[in-house]
Design a protein around this motif. Structure first.
Motif, PDB file in Angstrom:
ATOM      1  N   ARG A 286       4.932  -6.383   3.609  1.00 53.82           N
ATOM      2  CA  ARG A 286       5.714  -5.392   4.360  1.00 53.82           C
ATOM      3  C   ARG A 286       6.928  -4.924   3.549  1.00 53.82           C
ATOM      4  NH1 ARG A 286       6.778  -8.323   8.559  1.00 53.82           N
ATOM      5  NH2 ARG A 286       9.017  -8.633   8.298  1.00 53.82           N
ATOM      6  N   ASP A 287       7.635  -5.902   2.927  1.00 52.25           N
ATOM      7  CA  ASP A 287       8.808  -5.551   2.107  1.00 52.25           C
ATOM      8  C   ASP A 287       8.402  -4.663   0.934  1.00 52.25           C
ATOM      9  OD1 ASP A 287      10.313  -7.063   3.798  1.00 52.25           O
ATOM     10  OD2 ASP A 287      10.760  -8.671   2.373  1.00 52.25           O
ATOM     11  N   PHE A 288       7.261  -4.996   0.295  1.00 51.66           N
ATOM     12  CA  PHE A 288       6.795  -4.209  -0.851  1.00 51.66           C
ATOM     13  C   PHE A 288       6.388  -2.798  -0.424  1.00 51.66           C
ATOM     14  CE2 PHE A 288       5.268  -8.079  -3.595  1.00 51.66           C
ATOM     15  CZ  PHE A 288       6.596  -8.475  -3.748  1.00 51.66           C
ATOM     16  N   SER A 289       5.763  -2.692   0.755  1.00 51.66           N
ATOM     17  CA  SER A 289       5.256  -1.382   1.209  1.00 51.66           C
ATOM     18  C   SER A 289       6.381  -0.426   1.579  1.00 51.66           C
ATOM     19  CB  SER A 289       4.309  -1.564   2.393  1.00 51.66           C
ATOM     20  OG  SER A 289       5.015  -2.063   3.525  1.00 51.66           O
ATOM     21  N   ASN A 293       7.426   1.877  -5.043  1.00 49.31           N
ATOM     22  CA  ASN A 293       7.706   2.177  -6.456  1.00 49.31           C
ATOM     23  C   ASN A 293       8.855   1.347  -7.030  1.00 49.31           C
ATOM     24  OD1 ASN A 293       5.672   4.174  -6.614  1.00 49.31           O
ATOM     25  ND2 ASN A 293       7.042   5.638  -5.571  1.00 49.31           N
ATOM     26  N   ARG A 294       9.442   0.498  -6.199  1.00 48.03           N
ATOM     27  CA  ARG A 294      10.550  -0.356  -6.668  1.00 48.03           C
ATOM     28  C   ARG A 294      10.011  -1.395  -7.653  1.00 48.03           C
ATOM     29  NH1 ARG A 294      14.538  -2.613  -2.194  1.00 48.03           N
ATOM     30  NH2 ARG A 294      15.411  -0.548  -2.489  1.00 48.03           N
ATOM     31  N   ILE A 295      10.820  -1.699  -8.673  1.00 50.49           N
ATOM     32  CA  ILE A 295      10.379  -2.736  -9.610  1.00 50.49           C
ATOM     33  C   ILE A 295      10.571  -4.118  -8.965  1.00 50.49           C
ATOM     34  CG2 ILE A 295      10.814  -1.360 -11.682  1.00 50.49           C
ATOM     35  CD1 ILE A 295      13.371  -3.040 -12.119  1.00 50.49           C
ATOM     36  N   PHE A 296       9.747  -5.065  -9.396  1.00 49.52           N
ATOM     37  CA  PHE A 296       9.723  -6.401  -8.786  1.00 49.52           C
ATOM     38  C   PHE A 296      11.097  -7.072  -8.797  1.00 49.52           C
ATOM     39  CE2 PHE A 296       8.730 -11.056  -9.377  1.00 49.52           C
ATOM     40  CZ  PHE A 296       8.461 -11.295  -8.036  1.00 49.52           C
ATOM     41  N   GLU A 321       9.744  -5.776 -14.490  1.00 50.64           N
ATOM     42  CA  GLU A 321       9.699  -4.305 -14.494  1.00 50.64           C
ATOM     43  C   GLU A 321       8.482  -3.756 -13.747  1.00 50.64           C
ATOM     44  OE1 GLU A 321      12.281  -2.650 -15.736  1.00 50.64           O
ATOM     45  OE2 GLU A 321      13.146  -4.613 -16.212  1.00 50.64           O
ATOM     46  N   LYS A 322       7.615  -4.649 -13.292  1.00 49.47           N
ATOM     47  CA  LYS A 322       6.382  -4.204 -12.645  1.00 49.47           C
ATOM     48  C   LYS A 322       6.686  -3.599 -11.275  1.00 49.47           C
ATOM     49  CE  LYS A 322       1.678  -5.900 -12.028  1.00 49.47           C
ATOM     50  NZ  LYS A 322       0.775  -7.052 -12.263  1.00 49.47           N
TER      51      LYS A 322
END
Length: 412
Positions: A286-289, A293-296, A321-322
């Motif tokens: 959920r946080d990633f979605s 496009n945010r880097i890790f 940087e992924k």
């Protein structure tokens, strides 16, 4: 010898055990001299429980003995005669109201350890205990019978002597191991001394990167890797330091590490104990979605304290940087595993001087468990931390001091 220098019993040490024993014996009509090397009594007692004094633990007998890793069988008689409820009744009878907090820990309502010290000291004075602020240099005996003590050039005669000098932790409070030296000089065995309830030194350099970071509501497990066995697991608070880890959870964990070997014990920190593996994985997704496009390296701020993020990113093996929309399921699984089992390999205890409790001491088989009298020297008694008995954190160690002191005081 001046009659002023003759006593029924001399008690060496004005800490929890010494004061309780002095009060018990003097209330029974005995002429007691309490010798404390500091300029005031109860110096260590006054700083216990972060200055609040965790007097005892309000628990069942079974719970009490489950919290005594060393000396439980020996303590059975003393604790049965003076248990946690007796301790509470004693202090409330001296005008110190008590309260019970999380984990059945008992504190003065005032949150002032000084109230416990004052109550004990006043009770002793009211029952006629004589106080002397000197350092005992020798315990005197003839033909294995106690005769008194020496303080430098002065000798004090007594029918019996109680050694209640504490351990070797907190040497600034006067606990520098005198009691062990006295016991050994009189023929007693002193088992190896080691720190307990003490911070832990880590192999992991990244602990130093997080110095000062306090974690709350985390679960800490300690794994004995030589036996592949979890020896401790509890939820609470801990702290990263320049040398490793500290805080309440770590102090508790340290007393479960009985045979320290470099690298043998591993601490595993569950950063999110309220979330199971699947729930935490969904939370990450959920946080990633929300920002695909945010880097890790910039994606964990909602989940972790800022000081911890660079360390977790590095240990995860995921490129900082992924972009998070490119993080694979396998990478995410490994990240969740890391968050649920953040590793800290233990190298050593911090020094004994930093420990709350000294583990080890006068060998219990050489002491009568009902009376606390030496089996080797007549009219020599022991009480408290000088004995080879110790407990986990939560008020249990002070209860050991009080129970053994009352047993000795009654015998005297």
């Amino acid at each position: 010898m001046s009659p002023q220098n003759r006593f029924d019993c001399i008690i060496i040490g004005g800490g929890a055990a010494g004061l309780m024993a002095a009060c018990t014996a003097s209330r029974a009509g005995k002429n007691i001299l309490l010798i404390e090397r500091n300029d005031r009594v109860g110096k260590k007692l006054a700083i216990t429980g972060k200055g609040r004094c965790n007097v005892t633990n309000r628990c069942t007998d079974e719970e009490f003995f489950a919290n005594i890793p060393v000396g439980g069988k020996f303590l059975y008689s003393a604790y049965s005669s003076f248990n946690c409820y007796d301790t509470m009744e004693f202090f409330e009878g001296l005008g110190v109201p008590l309260k019970t907090e999380r984990g059945n820990r008992v504190f003065p309502v005032s949150d002032r350890a000084g109230d416990i010290v004052s109550a004990l000291e006043n009770a002793c004075r009211q029952s006629g205990v004589t106080f002397l602020h000197k350092r005992v240099t020798e315990v005197l005996a003839e033909d294995n019978v106690i005769t008194g003590v020496r303080c430098g050039g002065d000798v004090y005669i007594a029918m019996s002597v109680l050694i209640a000098t504490g351990g070797k932790s907190y040497p600034g409070t006067g606990s520098d191991g005198d009691g062990y030296r006295f016991a050994a000089a009189l023929g007693h065995t002193v088992t190896p001394l080691k720190p307990s309830l003490v911070p832990l030194v880590s192999e992991a350099g990244y602990c130093g990167e997080m110095t000062g970071l306090s974690l709350k509501n985390v679960a800490v497990s300690v794994m004995d890797t030589s036996k592949n066995k979890v020896v401790f697991k509890e939820q609470g608070e801990m702290l990263f330091t320049h040398f490793g880890v500290s805080g309440p959870l770590i102090l508790s964990a340290s007393s479960h590490i009985r045979d320290m070997e470099r690298g043998r014990y591993k601490i595993l920190i569950d950063m999110k104990p309220a979330l199971d593996f699947q729930t935490l994985d969904k939370r990450l997704q959920r946080d990633f979605s929300e920002n695909p496009n945010r880097i890790f390296a910039n994606s964990l701020s909602k989940l972790l304290p800022s000081k911890m993020i660079p360390v977790v990113v590095r240990l995860s093996g995921i490129s900082p940087e992924k972009q998070v929309n490119s993080v694979t399921k396998q990478e995410r699984t490994e990240l969740v595993t890391l968050l649920k089992n953040f590793p800290v390999t233990v190298r050593d205890f911090r020094p004994l001087s930093e420990a709350i409790i000294t583990s080890g001491g006068v060998k219990l088989s050489e002491v009568n468990p009902k009376t606390m009298e030496s089996k080797l020297v007549s009219r020599l008694f022991f009480a408290g931390e000088v004995l080879d008995a110790d407990a986990y954190t939560g008020g249990f160690n002070l209860q050991i001091a009080f129970s053994t002191a009352v047993a000795a005081g009654k015998s005297i």
